[in-house]
Design a protein around this motif. Structure first.
Motif, PDB file in Angstrom:
ATOM      1  N   GLN A  27       0.890  -1.117   0.036  1.00 26.32           N
ATOM      2  CA  GLN A  27       0.096   0.141   0.046  1.00 26.32           C
ATOM      3  C   GLN A  27       0.877   1.110  -0.193  1.00 26.32           C
ATOM      4  O   GLN A  27       0.643   2.294  -0.664  1.00 26.32           O
ATOM      5  CB  GLN A  27      -0.944   0.077   1.165  1.00 26.32           C
ATOM      6  CG  GLN A  27      -2.084  -0.899   1.254  1.00 26.32           C
ATOM      7  CD  GLN A  27      -3.043  -0.945   2.112  1.00 26.32           C
ATOM      8  OE1 GLN A  27      -2.431  -0.526   3.639  1.00 26.32           O
ATOM      9  NE2 GLN A  27      -4.087  -1.377   2.076  1.00 26.32           N
ATOM     10  N   LEU A  86       0.851   3.947  -2.988  1.00 25.41           N
ATOM     11  CA  LEU A  86       0.666   5.510  -2.502  1.00 25.41           C
ATOM     12  C   LEU A  86       1.621   6.339  -2.859  1.00 25.41           C
ATOM     13  O   LEU A  86       1.583   7.514  -3.511  1.00 25.41           O
ATOM     14  CB  LEU A  86       0.308   5.730  -1.104  1.00 25.41           C
ATOM     15  CG  LEU A  86      -0.835   5.605  -0.486  1.00 25.41           C
ATOM     16  CD1 LEU A  86      -1.040   5.641   0.918  1.00 25.41           C
ATOM     17  CD2 LEU A  86      -1.999   6.612  -1.097  1.00 25.41           C
ATOM     18  N   SER A 140      -0.419   1.025   9.933  1.00 26.15           N
ATOM     19  CA  SER A 140      -1.594   1.642   9.209  1.00 26.15           C
ATOM     20  C   SER A 140      -0.743   2.616   8.310  1.00 26.15           C
ATOM     21  O   SER A 140       0.300   3.007   8.511  1.00 26.15           O
ATOM     22  CB  SER A 140      -2.301   2.595  10.105  1.00 26.15           C
ATOM     23  OG  SER A 140      -1.517   3.429  11.012  1.00 26.15           O
ATOM     24  N   ILE A 194      -2.502   4.575   4.799  1.00 28.64           N
ATOM     25  CA  ILE A 194      -3.338   5.550   4.120  1.00 28.64           C
ATOM     26  C   ILE A 194      -3.645   6.954   4.982  1.00 28.64           C
ATOM     27  O   ILE A 194      -3.066   7.908   4.607  1.00 28.64           O
ATOM     28  CB  ILE A 194      -4.545   5.117   3.562  1.00 28.64           C
ATOM     29  CG1 ILE A 194      -4.489   3.948   2.609  1.00 28.64           C
ATOM     30  CG2 ILE A 194      -5.228   6.067   2.928  1.00 28.64           C
ATOM     31  CD1 ILE A 194      -5.793   3.211   2.113  1.00 28.64           C
ATOM     32  N   ARG A 195      -3.986   6.827   6.025  1.00 31.15           N
ATOM     33  CA  ARG A 195      -4.266   8.013   6.878  1.00 31.15           C
ATOM     34  C   ARG A 195      -3.038   8.749   7.077  1.00 31.15           C
ATOM     35  O   ARG A 195      -3.036   9.949   7.058  1.00 31.15           O
ATOM     36  CB  ARG A 195      -5.140   7.800   7.994  1.00 31.15           C
ATOM     37  CG  ARG A 195      -5.697   9.099   8.783  1.00 31.15           C
ATOM     38  CD  ARG A 195      -6.517   8.784   9.996  1.00 31.15           C
ATOM     39  NE  ARG A 195      -7.550   8.390   9.617  1.00 31.15           N
ATOM     40  CZ  ARG A 195      -8.888   7.985  10.158  1.00 31.15           C
ATOM     41  NH1 ARG A 195      -8.566   8.031  11.580  1.00 31.15           N
ATOM     42  NH2 ARG A 195      -9.864   7.715   9.647  1.00 31.15           N
ATOM     43  N   PHE A 214      -1.240  10.621   4.303  1.00 27.60           N
ATOM     44  CA  PHE A 214      -1.500  11.751   3.676  1.00 27.60           C
ATOM     45  C   PHE A 214      -1.433  12.835   4.813  1.00 27.60           C
ATOM     46  O   PHE A 214      -1.320  14.049   4.424  1.00 27.60           O
ATOM     47  CB  PHE A 214      -3.209  11.543   3.343  1.00 27.60           C
ATOM     48  CG  PHE A 214      -3.311  10.968   1.933  1.00 27.60           C
ATOM     49  CD1 PHE A 214      -3.068  11.724   0.769  1.00 27.60           C
ATOM     50  CD2 PHE A 214      -3.720   9.714   1.801  1.00 27.60           C
ATOM     51  CE1 PHE A 214      -3.119  11.123  -0.416  1.00 27.60           C
ATOM     52  CE2 PHE A 214      -3.950   9.154   0.592  1.00 27.60           C
ATOM     53  CZ  PHE A 214      -3.579   9.698  -0.449  1.00 27.60           C
TER      54      PHE A 214
END
Length: 199
Positions: free
Chosen positions: A20, A24, A56, A58-59, A62
């Motif tokens: 991931q 990204l 984790s 994604i959060r 960003f």
């Protein structure tokens, strides 16, 4: 009957996190001008993995991208300008006659300093809340003071390039794995520095 295996799912979680993060980073690098902010965000995420074992992606990616956008964008432009001037000088070297034998060692040293500083620049920004000028100064100091770590980081990058060349499919995870490996190396340096400061 299906048996829950905690270790298997932990490994799966880690593999998925690397994939991931890699995707990204690749997506955020497409506009080109966002390569530096995206790379800083990737190193910040790997720092979180190493310090907190929190995989984790994604959060936090960003969040870190937004937090470091302004500083890393400016640093990226500066880095591109210096690197561009360096390669331009190399291309023009043949046109300066015998003077090239004086310029060549200077350019070699300049290129070496850029390469050395590049190993520590992203981990430094990810680990310390400093402006871009101090980030460059600290990265250069770390790269020379901890030369073995710097050379190991360069070796990692060379190995990554070789793996990517032989097995192009590894582009799906090789960049995040490389960022993790280099930050792990630099994190040991940062830990030593913190221990010295606290003693």
């Amino acid at each position: 009957m299906f048996r829950y295996d905690g270790k298997f799912f932990r490994v799966l979680e880690v593999v998925t996190a690397f994939f991931q993060l890699n995707i990204l980073w690749l997506l955020l690098c497409i506009p080109v001008i966002t390569i530096f902010p995206a790379t800083v965000a990737m190193y910040c995420v790997t720092r979180q993995w190493i310090l907190h074992k929190d995989y984790s992606v994604i959060r936090p990616f960003f969040q870190f991208f937004k937090e470091n956008l302004k500083q890393s964008f400016g640093l990226g432009i500066l880095w591109i300008v210096f690197s561009g001037l360096f390669f331009l000088d190399l291309m023009l070297l043949k046109n300066v006659g015998s003077f090239q034998y004086i310029l060549l060692p200077v350019l070699f040293l300049m290129g070496l300093l850029i390469l050395f500083t590049s190993i520590f620049i992203f981990p430094t920004i990810a680990n310390f809340k400093v402006n871009w000028l101090n980030a460059i100064k600290n990265s250069l100091f770390f790269s020379i003071r901890y030369l073995l770590t710097t050379l190991t980081g360069i070796l990692y990058i060379g190995l990554m390039a070789l793996i990517l060349f032989k097995w192009p499919i590894t582009f799906l995870f090789i960049f995040s794995l490389g960022a993790y490996s280099i930050y792990f190396l630099c994190h040991r340096v940062f830990t030593k520095i913190n221990l010295v400061k606290s003693s």
